[in-house]
Design a protein around this motif. Structure first.
Motif, mmCIF file in Angstrom:
data_model
loop_
_atom_site.group_PDB
_atom_site.id
_atom_site.type_symbol
_atom_site.label_atom_id
_atom_site.label_comp_id
_atom_site.label_asym_id
_atom_site.label_seq_id
_atom_site.Cartn_x
_atom_site.Cartn_y
_atom_site.Cartn_z
ATOM 1 N N LEU A 1 65.554 -21.508 -13.728
ATOM 2 C CA LEU A 1 66.228 -20.508 -12.905
ATOM 3 C C LEU A 1 66.749 -19.317 -13.690
ATOM 4 C CD1 LEU A 1 68.281 -22.836 -10.517
ATOM 5 C CD2 LEU A 1 65.990 -21.885 -10.196
ATOM 6 N N GLY A 2 66.807 -19.407 -15.018
ATOM 7 C CA GLY A 2 67.326 -18.284 -15.803
ATOM 8 C C GLY A 2 67.953 -18.766 -17.096
ATOM 9 N N PHE A 3 68.876 -17.972 -17.630
ATOM 10 C CA PHE A 3 69.521 -18.345 -18.882
ATOM 11 C C PHE A 3 70.937 -17.790 -18.947
ATOM 12 C CE2 PHE A 3 67.198 -14.392 -19.710
ATOM 13 C CZ PHE A 3 68.155 -13.588 -20.310
ATOM 14 N N PHE A 4 71.764 -18.478 -19.746
ATOM 15 C CA PHE A 4 73.120 -18.038 -20.050
ATOM 16 C C PHE A 4 73.121 -17.415 -21.447
ATOM 17 C CE2 PHE A 4 73.560 -21.601 -17.140
ATOM 18 C CZ PHE A 4 74.500 -21.140 -16.223
ATOM 19 N N THR B 1 82.510 -12.873 -22.356
ATOM 20 C CA THR B 1 82.119 -13.311 -21.022
ATOM 21 C C THR B 1 80.758 -13.979 -21.089
ATOM 22 O OG1 THR B 1 83.349 -11.510 -19.978
ATOM 23 C CG2 THR B 1 81.646 -12.584 -18.665
ATOM 24 N N CYS B 2 80.685 -15.172 -20.532
ATOM 25 C CA CYS B 2 79.407 -15.862 -20.435
ATOM 26 C C CYS B 2 78.664 -15.309 -19.234
ATOM 27 C CB CYS B 2 79.643 -17.359 -20.284
ATOM 28 S SG CYS B 2 78.141 -18.323 -20.059
ATOM 29 N N ARG B 3 77.454 -14.797 -19.455
ATOM 30 C CA ARG B 3 76.668 -14.173 -18.391
ATOM 31 C C ARG B 3 75.438 -15.015 -18.077
ATOM 32 N NH1 ARG B 3 78.490 -9.880 -21.657
ATOM 33 N NH2 ARG B 3 79.664 -8.283 -20.520
ATOM 34 N N PHE B 4 74.956 -14.869 -16.851
ATOM 35 C CA PHE B 4 73.747 -15.560 -16.429
ATOM 36 C C PHE B 4 72.734 -14.534 -15.951
ATOM 37 C CE2 PHE B 4 71.078 -17.628 -13.182
ATOM 38 C CZ PHE B 4 70.565 -18.666 -13.937
ATOM 39 N N VAL B 5 71.502 -14.629 -16.462
ATOM 40 C CA VAL B 5 70.406 -13.755 -16.058
ATOM 41 C C VAL B 5 69.365 -14.607 -15.347
ATOM 42 C CG1 VAL B 5 68.589 -12.187 -16.826
ATOM 43 C CG2 VAL B 5 70.810 -12.185 -17.981
ATOM 44 N N PRO B 6 69.124 -14.388 -14.055
ATOM 45 C CA PRO B 6 68.168 -15.221 -13.327
ATOM 46 C C PRO B 6 66.732 -14.737 -13.489
ATOM 47 C CG PRO B 6 69.181 -13.688 -11.810
ATOM 48 C CD PRO B 6 69.817 -13.434 -13.164
ATOM 49 N N THR B 7 65.807 -15.650 -13.356
ATOM 50 C CA THR B 7 64.412 -15.277 -13.174
ATOM 51 C C THR B 7 64.243 -14.808 -11.727
ATOM 52 O OG1 THR B 7 63.796 -17.498 -12.477
ATOM 53 C CG2 THR B 7 63.679 -17.024 -14.833
ATOM 54 N N ALA B 8 63.050 -14.348 -11.374
ATOM 55 C CA ALA B 8 62.820 -13.928 -9.996
ATOM 56 C C ALA B 8 63.026 -15.095 -9.035
ATOM 57 C CB ALA B 8 61.405 -13.356 -9.851
ATOM 58 N N ALA B 9 62.526 -16.289 -9.412
ATOM 59 C CA ALA B 9 62.715 -17.468 -8.564
ATOM 60 C C ALA B 9 64.182 -17.856 -8.501
ATOM 61 C CB ALA B 9 61.874 -18.630 -9.090
ATOM 62 N N GLY B 10 64.883 -17.741 -9.639
ATOM 63 C CA GLY B 10 66.301 -18.069 -9.655
ATOM 64 C C GLY B 10 67.127 -17.126 -8.815
ATOM 65 N N ALA B 11 66.755 -15.839 -8.808
ATOM 66 C CA ALA B 11 67.489 -14.857 -8.012
ATOM 67 C C ALA B 11 67.332 -15.123 -6.520
ATOM 68 C CB ALA B 11 67.005 -13.449 -8.350
ATOM 69 N N LEU C 1 69.632 -18.359 -6.081
ATOM 70 C CA LEU C 1 71.043 -18.284 -6.425
ATOM 71 C C LEU C 1 71.692 -16.949 -6.111
ATOM 72 C CD1 LEU C 1 70.764 -19.911 -9.958
ATOM 73 C CD2 LEU C 1 71.475 -21.045 -7.848
ATOM 74 N N GLY C 2 70.879 -15.914 -5.892
ATOM 75 C CA GLY C 2 71.444 -14.584 -5.787
ATOM 76 C C GLY C 2 71.435 -13.909 -7.151
ATOM 77 N N PRO C 3 72.007 -12.698 -7.266
ATOM 78 C CA PRO C 3 71.915 -11.932 -8.508
ATOM 79 C C PRO C 3 72.768 -12.453 -9.639
ATOM 80 C CG PRO C 3 73.276 -10.790 -6.917
ATOM 81 C CD PRO C 3 72.683 -11.966 -6.193
ATOM 82 N N SER C 4 73.717 -13.337 -9.376
ATOM 83 C CA SER C 4 74.587 -13.788 -10.450
ATOM 84 C C SER C 4 75.014 -15.223 -10.205
ATOM 85 C CB SER C 4 75.830 -12.897 -10.567
ATOM 86 O OG SER C 4 76.605 -12.968 -9.376
ATOM 87 N N LEU C 5 75.392 -15.892 -11.287
ATOM 88 C CA LEU C 5 75.915 -17.243 -11.240
ATOM 89 C C LEU C 5 77.108 -17.280 -12.167
ATOM 90 C CD1 LEU C 5 75.622 -20.250 -10.409
ATOM 91 C CD2 LEU C 5 74.150 -20.539 -12.399
ATOM 92 N N SER C 6 78.272 -17.546 -11.625
ATOM 93 C CA SER C 6 79.498 -17.516 -12.421
ATOM 94 C C SER C 6 79.684 -18.848 -13.124
ATOM 95 C CB SER C 6 80.710 -17.229 -11.534
ATOM 96 O OG SER C 6 80.583 -15.973 -10.908
ATOM 97 N N PRO C 7 79.752 -18.853 -14.465
ATOM 98 C CA PRO C 7 79.948 -20.092 -15.200
ATOM 99 C C PRO C 7 81.308 -20.707 -14.887
ATOM 100 C CG PRO C 7 79.145 -18.354 -16.641
ATOM 101 C CD PRO C 7 79.539 -17.710 -15.351
ATOM 102 N N PHE C 8 81.387 -22.013 -15.046
ATOM 103 C CA PHE C 8 82.632 -22.728 -14.799
ATOM 104 C C PHE C 8 83.665 -22.345 -15.855
ATOM 105 C CE2 PHE C 8 85.308 -26.304 -16.059
ATOM 106 C CZ PHE C 8 85.993 -26.528 -14.884
ATOM 107 N N VAL C 9 84.885 -22.072 -15.411
ATOM 108 C CA VAL C 9 86.018 -21.836 -16.306
ATOM 109 C C VAL C 9 87.244 -22.496 -15.707
ATOM 110 C CG1 VAL C 9 85.170 -19.670 -17.269
ATOM 111 C CG2 VAL C 9 86.547 -19.626 -15.197
ATOM 112 N N GLU C 10 88.197 -22.854 -16.562
ATOM 113 C CA GLU C 10 89.485 -23.337 -16.109
ATOM 114 C C GLU C 10 90.513 -22.241 -16.303
ATOM 115 O OE1 GLU C 10 89.188 -28.151 -16.644
ATOM 116 O OE2 GLU C 10 90.345 -27.010 -18.102
ATOM 117 N N ASP C 11 91.685 -22.412 -15.725
ATOM 118 C CA ASP C 11 92.719 -21.382 -15.777
ATOM 119 C C ASP C 11 93.031 -21.001 -17.224
ATOM 120 O OD1 ASP C 11 92.863 -21.479 -13.058
ATOM 121 O OD2 ASP C 11 94.608 -22.811 -12.990
ATOM 122 N N GLY C 12 92.935 -19.708 -17.499
ATOM 123 C CA GLY C 12 93.295 -19.196 -18.810
ATOM 124 C C GLY C 12 92.267 -19.458 -19.883
#
Length: 429
Positions: free
Chosen positions: A89-92, A110-120, A123-134
């Motif tokens: 689906l893409g890469f981080f 910032t951890c970013r995600f770049v989708p492939t065409a199939a991933g987009a 999933l849409g244009p972006s995928l927000s990586p998991f983070v905890e508060d702070g």
């Protein structure tokens, strides 16, 4: 060779599917009186994943049964599993800070995600990586639909805190932090899931094991965390060879897993650790494979079940290429034998790419379940810079990021969804 460029106008699209029978509960059909559990048992006898997808398109009830039993159906398919390009689906990645900003910006990367065409499309244009508060997350590795993230908090670096995240389901498992005397410095990481085991534990399919390799003052150490026990193993020492240099350890690339053993590429050979046992153990490897690449390569598993080296090449006309060669046979107890075959399994010449420096092309991640290869090309060494994904089987090249400085990208981790998520996406209404 065809090259697709992903559209800049990305939307959350719904894939076109065949019209299903509107009989959502199966009432009135020939199988209306057959319980769901019996239907699921019948579906486990199917030899081909494509047959399951066709059945899911028949009616809403069959779609629901297949979706509910997706994990069980995945395990029932005969091995080897087919190569499915849509799994990738893409890469981080993260953007490395430079110069005077490096220290102050490190905690704010910032951890970013770049989708492939199939991933987009999925999933849409972006995928927000998991983070905890702070905290912010650093991608470490991935396998079979899971991603290992390192969680960091600005101003606090007293321990190593990892989590295993499934982007498709949102499930997160936070591992006990390693701090104090247990805290490693630079480390390499491998991930093992239930799909990698011949005899998965009772806790499957949620089972996973994380292996970390790091240095102590006088030796290289190994340690693993198992989800079934909920704790870290005792620390083990590297059994053969000297302590790894900090540079080598810091630059270990993507690991591949075969037969319960994780392999990292080293100069002319590989580093192997058995990961399917409660205590990790280094496995024997040939000290040097003749003609094997010294650096800048990835590892893969060839169709005939050998460990292969994936390398780049630059042709006399300035075009680029990639190939898989210099195979090692797996031993009966893990590790590899000294048997070596210098036969090229596949070779792809990329005529549309132009490089004028041998180090301009950087292999980043090989998605073995989908047969896709991610790589980047540096603007300083090429007239065609950007991030690309290559389908090894079809030789189709897709450009997923254009005219950017990929050399500054760090912590590059490709992502493939697991087979169960693939079925769920295929049978979604």
């Amino acid at each position: 060779m065809a090259m697709r460029r992903r559209s800049d106008d990305l939307t959350v699209g719904r894939t076109n599917r065949r019209a299903r029978n509107d009989d959502s509960d199966g009432n009135g059909g020939a199988f209306s009186d057959v319980p769901d559990s019996v239907l699921a048992n019948v579906f486990t006898r199917f030899p081909d994943a494509a047959d399951l997808v066709r059945c899911a398109a028949t009616c809403r009830r069959w779609s629901r049964v297949i979706a509910d039993a997706a994990v069980l159906l995945c395990r029932s398919l005969p091995l080897p599993l087919p190569v499915l390009p849509r799994l990738a689906l893409g890469f981080f990645y993260q953007e490395a800070a430079a110069g005077k900003r490096k220290r102050s910006a490190a905690a704010g990367q910032t951890c970013r995600f770049v989708p492939t065409a199939a991933g987009a499309r999925l999933l849409g244009p972006s995928l927000s990586p998991f983070v905890e508060d702070g905290e912010y997350s650093r991608p470490v590795t991935s396998r079979n639909g899971r991603v290992v993230l390192e969680l960091r908090r600005e101003g606090h670096a007293d321990g190593l805190k990892l989590c295993v995240w499934n982007p498709m389901t949102g499930d997160v498992a936070t591992l006990p932090p390693l701090h104090g005397d247990d805290k490693p410095g630079a480390y390499a990481c491998a991930l093992l899931t239930a799909d990698d085991l011949d005899d998965p534990p009772p806790s499957s399919p949620t089972f996973f094991r994380v292996v970390v390799v790091y240095n102590r003052r006088t030796y290289t150490a190994l340690r693993s965390y198992s989800s079934d026990t909920g704790r870290w193993s005792a620390e083990a020492r590297r059994s053969s060879g000297p302590k790894m240099s900090s540079y080598t350890l810091h630059n270990l690339r993507q690991s591949v897993v075969h037969g319960g053993v994780a392999y990292w590429p080293l100069a002319h050979t590989a580093f192997a650790v058995r990961a399917d046992t409660p205590e990790p153990e280094e496995m024997p490897m040939p000290p040097a494979v003749p003609k094997a690449p010294p650096h800048d390569h990835l590892l893969g598993i060839s169709p005939d079940g050998k460990l292969s080296f994936i390398v780049t090449s630059r042709y006399f006309d300035g075009s680029a290429g990639v190939s898989s060669c210099y195979h090692l046979a797996f031993g009966s107890n893990g590790g590899c034998t000294r048997e070596q075959v210098s036969v090229c399994t596949w070779r792809v010449r990329l005529h549309e790419l132009r490089v004028h420096r041998s180090d301009a092309m950087n292999l980043r991640w090989f998605c073995e379940r989908s047969g896709l290869l991610f790589f980047t090309i540096d603007a300083k060494g090429s007239s065609t810079p950007g991030a690309y994904v290559l389908n090894i089987a079809t030789k189709e090249l897709e450009k997923v990021a254009d005219d950017i400085d990929c050399r500054s990208w760090t912590n590059f981790v490709g992502y493939e969804m697991d087979q169960a998520s693939y079925y769920l996406s295929s049978v979604a209404c």
